[in-house]
Design a protein around this motif. Structure first.
Motif, PDB file in Angstrom:
ATOM      1  N   SER A  70      54.963  -5.646  33.735  1.00  8.63           N
ATOM      2  CA  SER A  70      54.956  -7.028  34.197  1.00  8.63           C
ATOM      3  C   SER A  70      54.340  -7.085  35.580  1.00  8.63           C
ATOM      4  CB  SER A  70      56.375  -7.606  34.218  1.00  8.63           C
ATOM      5  OG  SER A  70      57.188  -6.901  35.137  1.00  8.63           O
ATOM      6  N   ARG A  71      53.958  -8.285  35.979  1.00 12.71           N
ATOM      7  CA  ARG A  71      53.451  -8.465  37.337  1.00 12.71           C
ATOM      8  C   ARG A  71      54.057  -9.722  37.911  1.00 12.71           C
ATOM      9  NH1 ARG A  71      47.085  -9.321  35.644  1.00 12.71           N
ATOM     10  NH2 ARG A  71      47.414 -11.094  34.248  1.00 12.71           N
ATOM     11  N   ASP A  72      54.471  -9.616  39.162  1.00 14.52           N
ATOM     12  CA  ASP A  72      55.044 -10.730  39.893  1.00 14.52           C
ATOM     13  C   ASP A  72      53.927 -11.331  40.730  1.00 14.52           C
ATOM     14  OD1 ASP A  72      56.257 -12.206  42.095  1.00 14.52           O
ATOM     15  OD2 ASP A  72      58.164 -11.426  41.357  1.00 14.52           O
ATOM     16  N   ILE A  73      53.540 -12.537  40.396  1.00 11.73           N
ATOM     17  CA  ILE A  73      52.409 -13.157  41.077  1.00 11.73           C
ATOM     18  C   ILE A  73      52.736 -13.438  42.536  1.00 11.73           C
ATOM     19  CG2 ILE A  73      50.965 -15.210  41.146  1.00 11.73           C
ATOM     20  CD1 ILE A  73      51.184 -15.272  38.076  1.00 11.73           C
ATOM     21  N   ALA A  74      53.920 -13.964  42.789  1.00  9.91           N
ATOM     22  CA  ALA A  74      54.307 -14.329  44.155  1.00  9.91           C
ATOM     23  C   ALA A  74      54.343 -13.103  45.066  1.00  9.91           C
ATOM     24  CB  ALA A  74      55.650 -15.030  44.152  1.00  9.91           C
ATOM     25  N   GLU A  75      54.825 -11.977  44.525  1.00 11.09           N
ATOM     26  CA  GLU A  75      54.948 -10.765  45.339  1.00 11.09           C
ATOM     27  C   GLU A  75      53.728  -9.856  45.202  1.00 11.09           C
ATOM     28  OE1 GLU A  75      58.583  -8.891  45.724  1.00 11.09           O
ATOM     29  OE2 GLU A  75      59.598 -10.809  46.017  1.00 11.09           O
ATOM     30  N   ASN A  76      52.791 -10.238  44.323  1.00 12.59           N
ATOM     31  CA  ASN A  76      51.586  -9.436  44.106  1.00 12.59           C
ATOM     32  C   ASN A  76      51.944  -7.986  43.799  1.00 12.59           C
ATOM     33  OD1 ASN A  76      48.728  -9.469  43.863  1.00 12.59           O
ATOM     34  ND2 ASN A  76      48.509  -8.504  45.866  1.00 12.59           N
TER      35      ASN A  76
END
Length: 125
Positions: A70-76
């Motif tokens: 997964s990837r967290d967009i806000a935390e990059n």
């Protein structure tokens, strides 16, 4: 300058869980193809999972149903949640990123110019 700095990993007993993190700087993970690889002792490095620019996800057959990328967009940040770990999952794990993934149904190591420093995962039986 692109930097991928990994954290997580460690030692766990079979059946346990670990999570790997890979925060990026100088590079927007959401806009690129990103993935996880591993190299077990005496073996070639192999692709574990990757997320394409469109969000399409591919897993290696050996980890399907147990690992989640997964990837967290806000935390990059890119993550790899590893559940139901087995001794054969023991390896050095690497995150990686690229502007473009060339294949739709497989993970191509040569596509990736940017790499994390690696983190060891050891699973005991």
């Amino acid at each position: 300058q692109v930097r991928l700095v990994q954290s997580g990993g460690g030692s766990v007993q079979a059946g346990g869980s670990l999570r790997l993190s890979c925060p990026a700087s100088g590079y927007i993970l959401r806009d690129h193809c990103v993935g996880w690889f591993r190299r077990a002792p005496g073996k070639e490095r192999e692709g574990v999972a990757r997320i394409g620019r469109s969000g399409a996800i591919i897993y290696a057959d050996s980890v399907k149903g147990r690992f989640t990328i997964s990837r967290d967009i806000a935390e990059n940040t890119l993550y790899l949640q590893m559940n139901s770990l087995k001794p054969e999952d023991t390896a050095m794990y690497y995150c990686a990123a690229t502007d473009y993934c060339s294949a739709v149904t497989r993970i191509v190591e040569e596509d990736f110019p940017y790499w994390g420093q690696g983190t060891q995962v050891t699973v005991s039986s």
